[in-house]
Design an enzyme around this catalytic site. Structure first.
Site, short mmCIF file in Angstrom:
data_model
loop_
_atom_site.label_atom_id
_atom_site.label_comp_id
_atom_site.label_asym_id
_atom_site.label_seq_id
_atom_site.Cartn_x
_atom_site.Cartn_y
_atom_site.Cartn_z
N PHE A 95 -23.82 -37.64 -18.03
CA PHE A 95 -24.64 -37.16 -17.40
C PHE A 95 -24.71 -36.82 -15.92
CE2 PHE A 95 -25.37 -41.39 -19.58
CZ PHE A 95 -26.62 -40.79 -20.03
N ALA A 96 -25.17 -35.56 -15.12
CA ALA A 96 -25.14 -34.83 -14.49
C ALA A 96 -26.70 -34.55 -14.22
CB ALA A 96 -25.34 -33.56 -14.71
N THR A 97 -26.70 -36.01 -13.07
CA THR A 97 -28.38 -35.91 -12.37
C THR A 97 -28.15 -36.28 -10.75
OG1 THR A 97 -28.03 -38.56 -12.65
CG2 THR A 97 -29.14 -37.60 -15.24
N GLY A 98 -29.62 -36.72 -10.61
CA GLY A 98 -29.72 -37.13 -9.09
C GLY A 98 -28.71 -36.18 -8.22
N ASN A 99 -27.97 -36.11 -7.65
CA ASN A 99 -26.94 -35.64 -5.71
C ASN A 99 -25.36 -35.86 -6.98
OD1 ASN A 99 -29.61 -35.95 -4.31
ND2 ASN A 99 -28.62 -38.33 -3.89
N PHE A 100 -25.75 -35.11 -7.75
CA PHE A 100 -24.46 -34.72 -8.78
C PHE A 100 -23.86 -33.14 -8.00
CE2 PHE A 100 -24.26 -31.44 -11.76
CZ PHE A 100 -25.85 -31.10 -11.57
N ALA A 188 -19.44 -38.63 -14.21
CA ALA A 188 -18.44 -37.00 -14.16
C ALA A 188 -18.02 -37.36 -12.86
CB ALA A 188 -20.28 -36.03 -13.97
N TRP A 212 -11.16 -55.46 -10.15
CA TRP A 212 -10.91 -56.59 -10.59
C TRP A 212 -10.49 -57.35 -10.94
CZ3 TRP A 212 -14.14 -59.16 -7.21
CH2 TRP A 212 -15.10 -59.24 -6.79
N GLU A 277 -23.77 -52.43 -15.48
CA GLU A 277 -23.11 -52.99 -15.11
C GLU A 277 -22.37 -54.34 -15.97
OE1 GLU A 277 -19.10 -50.62 -13.14
OE2 GLU A 277 -19.12 -52.91 -12.69
#
Length: 321
Positions: A95-100, A188, A212, A277
């Site tokens: 995904f290449a979204t938002g502030n990428f 990404a 974890w 998650e």
């Protein structure tokens, strides 16, 4: 005149129906041919390519006997002989979204082009808000790339995850399941640093959370609210998985996504909200993965590398300022 138009319309509809049925039969026939060919090739037994005794310093086998992939535990060549004959295609969605950052995406695809499933057909799927700021990406042989514009809008981080997964669900149903044999979905902001090969292939693949892994299950940040869909009790759980990498057959990845979407809907009915998650961890708690990737596939280079990690396969990219 009206009668002729209606007759012509009926004829066109009949032709479209016939073409649709023919396409469906052809698709089913091709799928059956692949299944038949695959069944004639015996998949290597786990003990022929995986030896957990070579890494007594780590957890190399789960309680349900799935391999945990660490450097030194597997023989890739045994699996290569099997998968090369199948002529498989592997998908890698990101995904290449938002502030990428377009530079982060370029680095990721460049590293995947070099190290991801070398020698096999690979389709890179980029799902983006838009394509205007995507970098030029040069690919090697056997690699193709498809870009899709994400539909829908998001308001919060979790809304963004839901939108992404809704889009991924649609693309798997409409396209991806017919194009690839296995599919990985990755973020990404990582970079592949060493060979990511066929040893990672399986019906369902989960990534151990590097931080974890070294903690006790009772400390894991599972969803602890009993009314929440992703709830896991304090006395339960085995591993904590990272959402940065998930894989499997397209239909198994689709099953995970549908579990997540249903969980989100159920939680909203109860005026609750949980992270993607945590839903992912609940899914793999119920439906155990058949391959588990060690922290070598999910390491943050800002931390000191422990002796258990011989070779970092996938690392987080440094933030670009």
């Amino acid at each position: 005149m009206q009668y002729k138009k209606e007759t012509l319309l009926l004829i066109l509809l009949a032709i479209l129906l016939a073409l649709t049925q023919r396409y469906s039969r052809t698709k089913d026939h091709l799928q059956k041919m692949y299944t038949c060919w695959r069944d004639h090739l015996e998949e290597p037994q786990l003990e022929s390519w995986f030896n957990p005794k070579k890494r007594p310093d780590v957890i190399a086998t789960t309680g349900w006997l799935a391999p945990v992939l660490w450097e030194g535990t597997y023989d890739r060549e045994v699996l290569e002989q099997y998968y090369k004959r199948l002529n498989i295609t592997v998908g890698l969605a990101v995904f290449a979204t938002g502030n990428f950052s377009s530079e982060s995406l370029r680095r990721f695809i460049k590293s995947a082009n070099k190290y991801f499933m070398v020698g096999y057909n690979v389709i890179f799927y980029i799902l983006a808000d838009g394509t205007s700021n995507l970098p030029y990406l040069e690919l090697g042989p056997l690699r193709t790339l498809k870009m899709w514009r994400l539909s829908g809008e998001e308001m919060t981080y979790e809304d963004s995850n839901l939108r992404n997964m809704n889009n991924m669900r649609y693309k798997i149903m409409e396209h991806i399941q017919y194009e690839v044999n296995f599919l990985f979905v990755m973020t990404a902001n990582q970079i592949i640093k060493n060979h990511f090969g066929v040893e990672t292939l399986g019906r369902s693949v989960a990534q151990l959370h590097a931080w974890w892994y070294f903690k006790q299950p009772r400390e894991f940040p599972y969803e602890r609210r009993r009314k929440a869909s992703a709830f896991i009790a304090f006395e339960e759980g085995d591993f904590y998985y990272h959402s940065a990498i998930v894989g499997g057959t397209p239909l198994d990845v689709l099953d995970l996504i549908e579990h997540y979407i249903k969980g989100i809907i159920d939680d909203r009915t109860n005026e609750l909200s949980s992270t993607y998650e945590r839903h992912l961890n609940k899914y793999f708690f119920i439906k155990k993965p058949v391959r588990v990737l060690s922290p070598e596939y999910n390491w943050d280079p800002r931390f000191k590398t422990p002796p258990e990690i011989w070779h970092i396969k996938v690392a987080w990219q440094p933030r670009i300022t």
